[in-house]
Design a protein around this motif. Structure first.
Motif, PDB file in Angstrom:
ATOM      1  N   UNK A  28      20.117  17.003 -23.933  1.00  0.00           N
ATOM      2  CA  UNK A  28      19.239  17.516 -22.189  1.00  0.00           C
ATOM      3  C   UNK A  28      18.590  16.160 -22.214  1.00  0.00           C
ATOM      4  N   UNK A  29      18.612  15.771 -20.695  1.00  0.00           N
ATOM      5  CA  UNK A  29      17.754  14.512 -20.570  1.00  0.00           C
ATOM      6  C   UNK A  29      16.876  15.511 -19.123  1.00  0.00           C
ATOM      7  N   UNK A  30      15.040  14.975 -19.263  1.00  0.00           N
ATOM      8  CA  UNK A  30      14.694  15.942 -18.615  1.00  0.00           C
ATOM      9  C   UNK A  30      14.377  14.428 -17.380  1.00  0.00           C
ATOM     10  N   UNK A  31      14.591  14.379 -16.339  1.00  0.00           N
ATOM     11  CA  UNK A  31      13.551  13.736 -15.618  1.00  0.00           C
ATOM     12  C   UNK A  31      12.120  13.815 -15.157  1.00  0.00           C
ATOM     13  N   UNK A  32      10.951  13.646 -15.083  1.00  0.00           N
ATOM     14  CA  UNK A  32       9.517  13.958 -15.839  1.00  0.00           C
ATOM     15  C   UNK A  32       9.221  12.868 -14.067  1.00  0.00           C
ATOM     16  N   UNK A  33       8.267  13.223 -13.713  1.00  0.00           N
ATOM     17  CA  UNK A  33       8.164  12.606 -12.414  1.00  0.00           C
ATOM     18  C   UNK A  33       5.799  13.111 -12.904  1.00  0.00           C
ATOM     19  N   UNK A  34       4.936  11.917 -12.584  1.00  0.00           N
ATOM     20  CA  UNK A  34       4.075  11.418 -12.451  1.00  0.00           C
ATOM     21  C   UNK A  34       3.287  11.756 -11.351  1.00  0.00           C
ATOM     22  N   UNK A  35       1.842  12.280 -11.913  1.00  0.00           N
ATOM     23  CA  UNK A  35       1.779  13.131 -10.015  1.00  0.00           C
ATOM     24  C   UNK A  35       0.988  12.300  -8.928  1.00  0.00           C
ATOM     25  N   UNK A  36       1.553  10.801  -8.989  1.00  0.00           N
ATOM     26  CA  UNK A  36       0.727   9.342  -8.219  1.00  0.00           C
ATOM     27  C   UNK A  36      -0.094   9.084  -8.509  1.00  0.00           C
ATOM     28  N   UNK A  37      -0.163   7.592  -7.448  1.00  0.00           N
ATOM     29  CA  UNK A  37      -2.146   6.855  -8.070  1.00  0.00           C
ATOM     30  C   UNK A  37      -1.735   6.184  -6.878  1.00  0.00           C
ATOM     31  N   UNK A  38      -2.647   5.848  -5.938  1.00  0.00           N
ATOM     32  CA  UNK A  38      -2.803   5.284  -4.760  1.00  0.00           C
ATOM     33  C   UNK A  38      -3.120   4.080  -4.696  1.00  0.00           C
ATOM     34  N   UNK A  39      -2.802   3.293  -4.776  1.00  0.00           N
ATOM     35  CA  UNK A  39      -3.027   1.522  -4.453  1.00  0.00           C
ATOM     36  C   UNK A  39      -2.599   1.562  -3.099  1.00  0.00           C
ATOM     37  N   UNK A  44       1.204  -0.874   0.403  1.00  0.00           N
ATOM     38  CA  UNK A  44      -0.282   0.497   0.122  1.00  0.00           C
ATOM     39  C   UNK A  44       0.532   1.309   0.166  1.00  0.00           C
ATOM     40  N   UNK A  45       0.837   2.304  -1.022  1.00  0.00           N
ATOM     41  CA  UNK A  45       0.881   3.480  -1.065  1.00  0.00           C
ATOM     42  C   UNK A  45       1.022   4.416  -1.964  1.00  0.00           C
ATOM     43  N   UNK A  46       1.340   5.338  -2.395  1.00  0.00           N
ATOM     44  CA  UNK A  46       1.442   6.244  -3.488  1.00  0.00           C
ATOM     45  C   UNK A  46       2.037   5.653  -4.884  1.00  0.00           C
ATOM     46  N   UNK A  47       2.228   5.269  -5.731  1.00  0.00           N
ATOM     47  CA  UNK A  47       3.492   5.349  -6.724  1.00  0.00           C
ATOM     48  C   UNK A  47       2.968   6.130  -7.532  1.00  0.00           C
ATOM     49  N   UNK A  48       4.544   6.013  -7.491  1.00  0.00           N
ATOM     50  CA  UNK A  48       5.386   7.363  -8.829  1.00  0.00           C
ATOM     51  C   UNK A  48       5.687   6.299 -10.592  1.00  0.00           C
ATOM     52  N   UNK A  49       4.945   7.244 -11.301  1.00  0.00           N
ATOM     53  CA  UNK A  49       6.504   7.056 -12.829  1.00  0.00           C
ATOM     54  C   UNK A  49       7.001   8.046 -12.541  1.00  0.00           C
ATOM     55  N   UNK A  50       7.889   7.206 -13.340  1.00  0.00           N
ATOM     56  CA  UNK A  50       9.346   7.851 -13.262  1.00  0.00           C
ATOM     57  C   UNK A  50       9.934   7.915 -14.680  1.00  0.00           C
ATOM     58  N   UNK A  51      10.591   8.792 -16.061  1.00  0.00           N
ATOM     59  CA  UNK A  51      11.176   8.881 -16.896  1.00  0.00           C
ATOM     60  C   UNK A  51      12.157  10.012 -16.946  1.00  0.00           C
ATOM     61  N   UNK A  52      13.284   9.388 -17.944  1.00  0.00           N
ATOM     62  CA  UNK A  52      14.506   9.955 -18.159  1.00  0.00           C
ATOM     63  C   UNK A  52      14.142  10.006 -20.169  1.00  0.00           C
TER      64      UNK A  52
END
Length: 122
Positions: free
Chosen positions: A107-118, A90-98
């Protein structure tokens, strides 16, 4: 601009299954590594699983054999198949991508999603 949009979170019973999705959109030349992190209440964010664009994967010991990360490079989408989840997942799950936005720059951006509760019920 580039963004990650997650979906698929929710409530699941222990021993069930759940699939998370995360799609990258916007100005994208190439998506390099993608991954899933999670943060439980009162704990630090931790890596769950990651996958390179050549499909090499890495998993946290706590989820090995239960979770599977995959990606569809044509859709710039990463998935997390959660089988036999446990209440401690159980946690908030975040997606991440370079993400490399442009072919004209390294240049590389490290981007995060807003999170989804599981939430995994026992």
């Amino acid at each position: 601009q580039v963004q990650l949009v997650e979906s698929g979170g929710g409530l699941v019973q222990a021993g069930g299954s759940l699939r998370l999705s995360c799609a990258a959109s916007g100005r994208i030349f190439r998506v390099n590594a993608m991954g899933w992190y999670r943060q439980a209440t009162g704990k630090q964010r931790e890596l769950v699983a990651s996958i390179t664009n050549s499909l090499n994967t890495n998993y946290a010991d706590s989820v090995k054999g239960r979770f599977t990360i995959s990606r569809d490079n044509a859709k710039n989408t990463v998935y997390l198949q959660m089988n036999s989840p446990k209440p401690e997942d159980t946690a908030v799950y975040y997606c991440n991508a370079d993400i490399r936005p442009s072919r004209w720059s390294d240049s590389i951006l490290k981007v995060w999603g807003q999170g989804t509760q599981v939430t995994v019920s026992s």
